[in-house]
Design a protein around this motif. Sequence first.
Motif, short mmCIF file in Angstrom:
data_model
loop_
_atom_site.label_atom_id
_atom_site.label_comp_id
_atom_site.label_asym_id
_atom_site.label_seq_id
_atom_site.Cartn_x
_atom_site.Cartn_y
_atom_site.Cartn_z
N HIS A 181 0.84 -1.20 0.00
CA HIS A 181 0.00 0.00 0.00
C HIS A 181 0.87 1.25 0.00
CE1 HIS A 181 -3.62 2.21 2.08
NE2 HIS A 181 -3.16 2.87 1.04
N GLU A 182 0.80 1.98 -1.10
CA GLU A 182 1.54 3.25 -1.24
C GLU A 182 0.59 4.40 -0.91
OE1 GLU A 182 3.55 3.49 -5.12
OE2 GLU A 182 3.11 1.34 -5.29
N HIS A 183 1.04 5.30 -0.05
CA HIS A 183 0.31 6.51 0.33
C HIS A 183 1.13 7.68 -0.21
CE1 HIS A 183 -1.80 4.19 3.59
NE2 HIS A 183 -0.69 3.48 3.48
N ILE A 184 0.60 8.40 -1.19
CA ILE A 184 1.37 9.44 -1.88
C ILE A 184 0.68 10.79 -1.67
CG2 ILE A 184 2.26 10.20 -4.12
CD1 ILE A 184 1.91 7.14 -4.95
N PHE A 185 1.47 11.82 -1.37
CA PHE A 185 0.95 13.16 -1.09
C PHE A 185 1.61 14.16 -2.02
CE2 PHE A 185 0.86 10.48 2.59
CZ PHE A 185 -0.42 10.64 3.09
N GLU A 186 0.78 14.95 -2.73
CA GLU A 186 1.30 15.96 -3.65
C GLU A 186 0.59 17.27 -3.40
OE1 GLU A 186 1.74 14.23 -7.84
OE2 GLU A 186 0.30 12.87 -6.87
N PRO A 187 1.36 18.37 -3.22
CA PRO A 187 0.70 19.67 -3.03
C PRO A 187 0.00 20.11 -4.33
CG PRO A 187 3.09 19.92 -3.18
CD PRO A 187 2.81 18.45 -3.21
N THR A 188 -1.15 20.77 -4.16
CA THR A 188 -1.89 21.33 -5.28
C THR A 188 -2.23 22.78 -4.94
OG1 THR A 188 -4.09 20.76 -4.45
CG2 THR A 188 -2.93 19.06 -5.75
N GLU A 189 -2.83 23.49 -5.88
CA GLU A 189 -3.26 24.86 -5.61
C GLU A 189 -4.32 24.93 -4.53
OE1 GLU A 189 -4.42 26.96 -9.13
OE2 GLU A 189 -2.52 26.52 -10.15
N LYS A 190 -5.14 23.87 -4.44
CA LYS A 190 -6.26 23.86 -3.49
C LYS A 190 -5.93 23.13 -2.19
CE LYS A 190 -9.67 23.99 -7.16
NZ LYS A 190 -10.79 23.28 -7.79
N GLY A 191 -4.77 22.50 -2.09
CA GLY A 191 -4.42 21.76 -0.88
C GLY A 191 -3.44 20.65 -1.17
N VAL A 192 -3.92 19.41 -1.05
CA VAL A 192 -3.05 18.26 -1.26
C VAL A 192 -3.83 17.16 -1.97
CG1 VAL A 192 -3.49 17.23 1.02
CG2 VAL A 192 -1.38 16.70 -0.15
N LEU A 193 -3.19 16.55 -2.95
CA LEU A 193 -3.76 15.39 -3.62
C LEU A 193 -3.19 14.15 -2.94
CD1 LEU A 193 -5.45 14.13 -5.90
CD2 LEU A 193 -3.37 14.17 -7.31
N MET A 194 -4.09 13.34 -2.41
CA MET A 194 -3.69 12.12 -1.73
C MET A 194 -4.04 10.94 -2.63
SD MET A 194 -5.01 10.80 1.95
CE MET A 194 -6.63 10.46 1.31
N THR A 195 -3.05 10.10 -2.90
CA THR A 195 -3.26 8.91 -3.72
C THR A 195 -2.95 7.68 -2.88
OG1 THR A 195 -2.62 10.10 -5.73
CG2 THR A 195 -2.56 7.68 -5.83
N ASP A 196 -3.88 6.73 -2.90
CA ASP A 196 -3.64 5.42 -2.30
C ASP A 196 -3.55 4.45 -3.46
OD1 ASP A 196 -4.00 5.40 0.75
OD2 ASP A 196 -5.72 6.59 0.07
N LYS A 197 -2.46 3.70 -3.51
CA LYS A 197 -2.30 2.66 -4.53
C LYS A 197 -1.99 1.36 -3.80
CE LYS A 197 0.17 1.36 -8.71
NZ LYS A 197 1.25 1.70 -9.62
N ILE A 198 -2.91 0.40 -3.93
CA ILE A 198 -2.77 -0.86 -3.23
C ILE A 198 -2.67 -1.98 -4.24
CG2 ILE A 198 -3.81 -2.45 -1.58
CD1 ILE A 198 -5.43 0.02 -0.57
N SER A 199 -1.59 -2.74 -4.15
CA SER A 199 -1.44 -3.95 -4.96
C SER A 199 -1.58 -5.12 -4.00
CB SER A 199 -0.06 -3.98 -5.63
OG SER A 199 0.07 -2.88 -6.50
N TYR A 200 -2.46 -6.06 -4.36
CA TYR A 200 -2.70 -7.17 -3.45
C TYR A 200 -3.01 -8.44 -4.23
CZ TYR A 200 -7.66 -6.06 -4.33
OH TYR A 200 -8.87 -5.80 -4.92
N LYS A 201 -2.77 -9.55 -3.56
CA LYS A 201 -3.07 -10.87 -4.12
C LYS A 201 -3.83 -11.65 -3.07
CE LYS A 201 -1.11 -14.78 -6.48
NZ LYS A 201 -0.18 -15.16 -7.49
#
Length: 159
Positions: free
Chosen positions: A103-123
């Motif tokens: 599970h990757e938790h990624i945070f990127e600043p944007t003009e309006k705040g922060v873009l949060m991305t969750d990317k989960i690879s599972y089997k």
Amino acid sequence: MISFKSHSGIYTLETKQELAIGLEEAWTFFSAPGNLAKITPDHMGFSITSGEAKRMYPGQIISYIVSPFPGVKSNWVTEITHVRDLEFFVDEQRFGPYSMWHHEHIFEPTEKGVLMTDKISYKLPFGILGRMVHPMLVKSKLNQIFSYRRKILDEMFPA
């Protein structure tokens, strides 16, 4: 937005959500293991049993009890394997219901705040049986969890 993909028995869930908060506030909230219970549906009986006392760091072991279905309790142990402050962290299952969980938790600043991305690879375990139950049990449950999370985060951090 929640999307699912599958390749060779490995599933990937990806969700993105923009929050009207600063990067540091987002990082402070999401890198504190104890806050996970705040954004998990109550009916899942989510409880951290060890490892919540400190902010996330590489090598940290966090154990939980979770009830994915009524009457079914599961122990789950994850390790925080990668952390880059204010950018991302990764948790991987060491013991639990999945054959693999990354599970990757990624945070990127944007003009309006922060873009949060969750990317989960599972089997899933149990080979073809696991793949057969995925659409109705696992995929629908993960969709429910992340839809709930989106709603709660929008309430906690309104635009």
